[in-house]
Design a protein around this motif. Structure first.
Motif, PDB file in Angstrom:
ATOM      1  N   ALA A  16       0.838  -1.212   0.000  1.00  0.00           N
ATOM      2  CA  ALA A  16       0.000   0.000   0.000  1.00  0.00           C
ATOM      3  C   ALA A  16       0.869   1.257   0.000  1.00  0.00           C
ATOM      4  N   SER A  17       1.963   1.242   0.751  1.00  0.00           N
ATOM      5  CA  SER A  17       2.868   2.398   0.762  1.00  0.00           C
ATOM      6  C   SER A  17       3.522   2.594  -0.599  1.00  0.00           C
ATOM      7  N   ALA A  18       3.937   1.492  -1.207  1.00  0.00           N
ATOM      8  CA  ALA A  18       4.561   1.582  -2.526  1.00  0.00           C
ATOM      9  C   ALA A  18       3.587   2.143  -3.561  1.00  0.00           C
ATOM     10  N   ILE A  19       2.338   1.724  -3.477  1.00  0.00           N
ATOM     11  CA  ILE A  19       1.325   2.234  -4.409  1.00  0.00           C
ATOM     12  C   ILE A  19       1.099   3.722  -4.182  1.00  0.00           C
ATOM     13  N   SER A  20       1.073   4.141  -2.927  1.00  0.00           N
ATOM     14  CA  SER A  20       0.858   5.563  -2.629  1.00  0.00           C
ATOM     15  C   SER A  20       2.007   6.417  -3.158  1.00  0.00           C
ATOM     16  N   PHE A  21       3.235   5.948  -2.967  1.00  0.00           N
ATOM     17  CA  PHE A  21       4.392   6.725  -3.407  1.00  0.00           C
ATOM     18  C   PHE A  21       4.545   6.712  -4.926  1.00  0.00           C
ATOM     19  N   SER A  22       4.098   5.666  -5.595  1.00  0.00           N
ATOM     20  CA  SER A  22       4.287   5.558  -7.041  1.00  0.00           C
ATOM     21  C   SER A  22       3.322   6.426  -7.837  1.00  0.00           C
ATOM     22  N   GLY A  23       2.244   6.880  -7.216  1.00  0.00           N
ATOM     23  CA  GLY A  23       1.272   7.692  -7.926  1.00  0.00           C
ATOM     24  C   GLY A  23       0.139   6.891  -8.540  1.00  0.00           C
ATOM     25  N   ILE A  24       0.153   5.586  -8.344  1.00  0.00           N
ATOM     26  CA  ILE A  24      -0.917   4.750  -8.879  1.00  0.00           C
ATOM     27  C   ILE A  24      -2.244   5.115  -8.231  1.00  0.00           C
ATOM     28  N   SER A  25      -2.212   5.480  -6.952  1.00  0.00           N
ATOM     29  CA  SER A  25      -3.452   5.841  -6.272  1.00  0.00           C
ATOM     30  C   SER A  25      -4.104   7.064  -6.921  1.00  0.00           C
ATOM     31  N   LYS A  26      -3.291   8.012  -7.411  1.00  0.00           N
ATOM     32  CA  LYS A  26      -3.845   9.168  -8.118  1.00  0.00           C
ATOM     33  C   LYS A  26      -4.481   8.736  -9.438  1.00  0.00           C
ATOM     34  N   ASP A  27      -3.843   7.805 -10.126  1.00  0.00           N
ATOM     35  CA  ASP A  27      -4.402   7.304 -11.381  1.00  0.00           C
ATOM     36  C   ASP A  27      -5.728   6.578 -11.144  1.00  0.00           C
ATOM     37  N   VAL A  28      -5.793   5.783 -10.072  1.00  0.00           N
ATOM     38  CA  VAL A  28      -7.034   5.076  -9.742  1.00  0.00           C
ATOM     39  C   VAL A  28      -8.119   6.084  -9.364  1.00  0.00           C
ATOM     40  N   ALA A  29      -7.740   7.096  -8.601  1.00  0.00           N
ATOM     41  CA  ALA A  29      -8.710   8.130  -8.223  1.00  0.00           C
ATOM     42  C   ALA A  29      -9.232   8.856  -9.460  1.00  0.00           C
ATOM     43  N   ASP A  30      -8.347   9.183 -10.386  1.00  0.00           N
ATOM     44  CA  ASP A  30      -8.782   9.832 -11.622  1.00  0.00           C
ATOM     45  C   ASP A  30      -9.706   8.925 -12.428  1.00  0.00           C
ATOM     46  N   PHE A  31      -9.404   7.625 -12.439  1.00  0.00           N
ATOM     47  CA  PHE A  31     -10.249   6.672 -13.157  1.00  0.00           C
ATOM     48  C   PHE A  31     -11.661   6.652 -12.584  1.00  0.00           C
ATOM     49  N   PHE A  32     -11.766   6.484 -11.255  1.00  0.00           N
ATOM     50  CA  PHE A  32     -13.083   6.423 -10.626  1.00  0.00           C
ATOM     51  C   PHE A  32     -13.824   7.756 -10.724  1.00  0.00           C
ATOM     52  N   ASN A  33     -13.102   8.859 -10.595  1.00  0.00           N
ATOM     53  CA  ASN A  33     -13.742  10.169 -10.717  1.00  0.00           C
ATOM     54  C   ASN A  33     -14.172  10.449 -12.156  1.00  0.00           C
ATOM     55  N   GLY A  34     -13.474   9.850 -13.120  1.00  0.00           N
ATOM     56  CA  GLY A  34     -13.834  10.027 -14.515  1.00  0.00           C
ATOM     57  C   GLY A  34     -15.072   9.245 -14.921  1.00  0.00           C
ATOM     58  N   ILE A  35     -15.426   8.229 -14.147  1.00  0.00           N
ATOM     59  CA  ILE A  35     -16.593   7.414 -14.484  1.00  0.00           C
ATOM     60  C   ILE A  35     -17.875   8.199 -14.274  1.00  0.00           C
ATOM     61  N   THR A  36     -17.994   8.832 -13.127  1.00  0.00           N
ATOM     62  CA  THR A  36     -19.235   9.541 -12.813  1.00  0.00           C
ATOM     63  C   THR A  36     -18.986  10.626 -11.778  1.00  0.00           C
ATOM     64  N   ASP A  37     -19.855  11.618 -11.786  1.00  0.00           N
ATOM     65  CA  ASP A  37     -19.835  12.661 -10.760  1.00  0.00           C
ATOM     66  C   ASP A  37     -20.869  12.393  -9.675  1.00  0.00           C
ATOM     67  N   ASN A  38     -21.727  11.415  -9.906  1.00  0.00           N
ATOM     68  CA  ASN A  38     -22.776  11.069  -8.955  1.00  0.00           C
ATOM     69  C   ASN A  38     -22.176  10.239  -7.809  1.00  0.00           C
ATOM     70  N   PRO A  39     -22.215  10.748  -6.568  1.00  0.00           N
ATOM     71  CA  PRO A  39     -21.598   9.989  -5.466  1.00  0.00           C
ATOM     72  C   PRO A  39     -22.281   8.661  -5.186  1.00  0.00           C
ATOM     73  N   TYR A  40     -23.588   8.557  -5.443  1.00  0.00           N
ATOM     74  CA  TYR A  40     -24.277   7.288  -5.197  1.00  0.00           C
ATOM     75  C   TYR A  40     -23.860   6.218  -6.200  1.00  0.00           C
ATOM     76  N   LEU A  41     -23.720   6.606  -7.450  1.00  0.00           N
ATOM     77  CA  LEU A  41     -23.266   5.658  -8.466  1.00  0.00           C
ATOM     78  C   LEU A  41     -21.816   5.264  -8.211  1.00  0.00           C
ATOM     79  N   LEU A  42     -21.000   6.228  -7.794  1.00  0.00           N
ATOM     80  CA  LEU A  42     -19.614   5.935  -7.446  1.00  0.00           C
ATOM     81  C   LEU A  42     -19.553   4.963  -6.281  1.00  0.00           C
ATOM     82  N   PHE A  43     -20.395   5.176  -5.275  1.00  0.00           N
ATOM     83  CA  PHE A  43     -20.433   4.275  -4.118  1.00  0.00           C
ATOM     84  C   PHE A  43     -20.860   2.871  -4.549  1.00  0.00           C
ATOM     85  N   PHE A  44     -21.825   2.782  -5.463  1.00  0.00           N
ATOM     86  CA  PHE A  44     -22.257   1.482  -5.960  1.00  0.00           C
ATOM     87  C   PHE A  44     -21.116   0.770  -6.690  1.00  0.00           C
ATOM     88  N   ILE A  45     -20.392   1.495  -7.538  1.00  0.00           N
ATOM     89  CA  ILE A  45     -19.278   0.902  -8.280  1.00  0.00           C
ATOM     90  C   ILE A  45     -18.182   0.442  -7.321  1.00  0.00           C
TER      91      ILE A  45
END
Length: 154
Positions: A16-45
């Motif tokens: 988990a630390s390696a993922i945080s330092f590598s920037g992968i977590s930012k890429d994953v966050a951008d991916f999930f945020n790019g799917i939808t702006d609706n928090p309920y749909l995001l929570f479902f996904i």
């Protein structure tokens, strides 16, 4: 057994630390945020994702690996961190009781002597109820954080 669990959690924490330092977590966050702006749909996904992860990975290491990645996404979407933590733990725990890797099913089969197929069929009504509970606690946050707010803890 305790030594084995400590090694697994230590490796998961390092990962988990390696993922945080590598920037992968930012890429994953951008991916999930790019799917939808609706928090309920995001929570479902995220719920579906965590359920699938729970089918293949034990809850402890899954929390150590995915919580630092997914929690900031959910907080940015306006989800309370305590609410998300409870939903995450419940979701990953349900995954432990579902095939293909359902560790709980293998333990129950070994202890009871009942074949795995019979246990898998018998657990279906309980899984349906657990899915209903996940739905309720995901989309009605007062069920999770209502009592702590009422007591003034949050």
């Amino acid at each position: 057994m305790l030594r084995y669990l400590n090694h697994r959690c230590g490796i998961a924490s390092g990962f988990a630390s390696a993922i945080s330092f590598s920037g992968i977590s930012k890429d994953v966050a951008d991916f999930f945020n790019g799917i939808t702006d609706n928090p309920y749909l995001l929570f479902f996904i995220i719920n579906v994702f965590l359920f699938i992860v729970g089918m293949f990975l034990d809850a402890g290491p899954a929390i150590l690996i995915f919580a630092p990645i997914i929690a900031p996404i959910m907080i940015a979407a306006g989800i309370d961190p305590v609410h998300f933590g409870v939903v995450m733990v419940c979701n990953l725990s349900i995954g432990l009781a579902t095939p293909p890797m359902g560790l709980v099913l293998f333990v129950a089969s070994g202890v009871s002597g009942v074949p795995l197929q019979h246990i898998s069929r018998a657990i279906i009504p309980f899984l349906a109820i657990e899915f209903l509970i996940i739905f309720l606690i995901s989309f009605f946050p007062s069920l999770v954080i209502g009592l702590p707010q009422l007591l003034g803890v949050m």
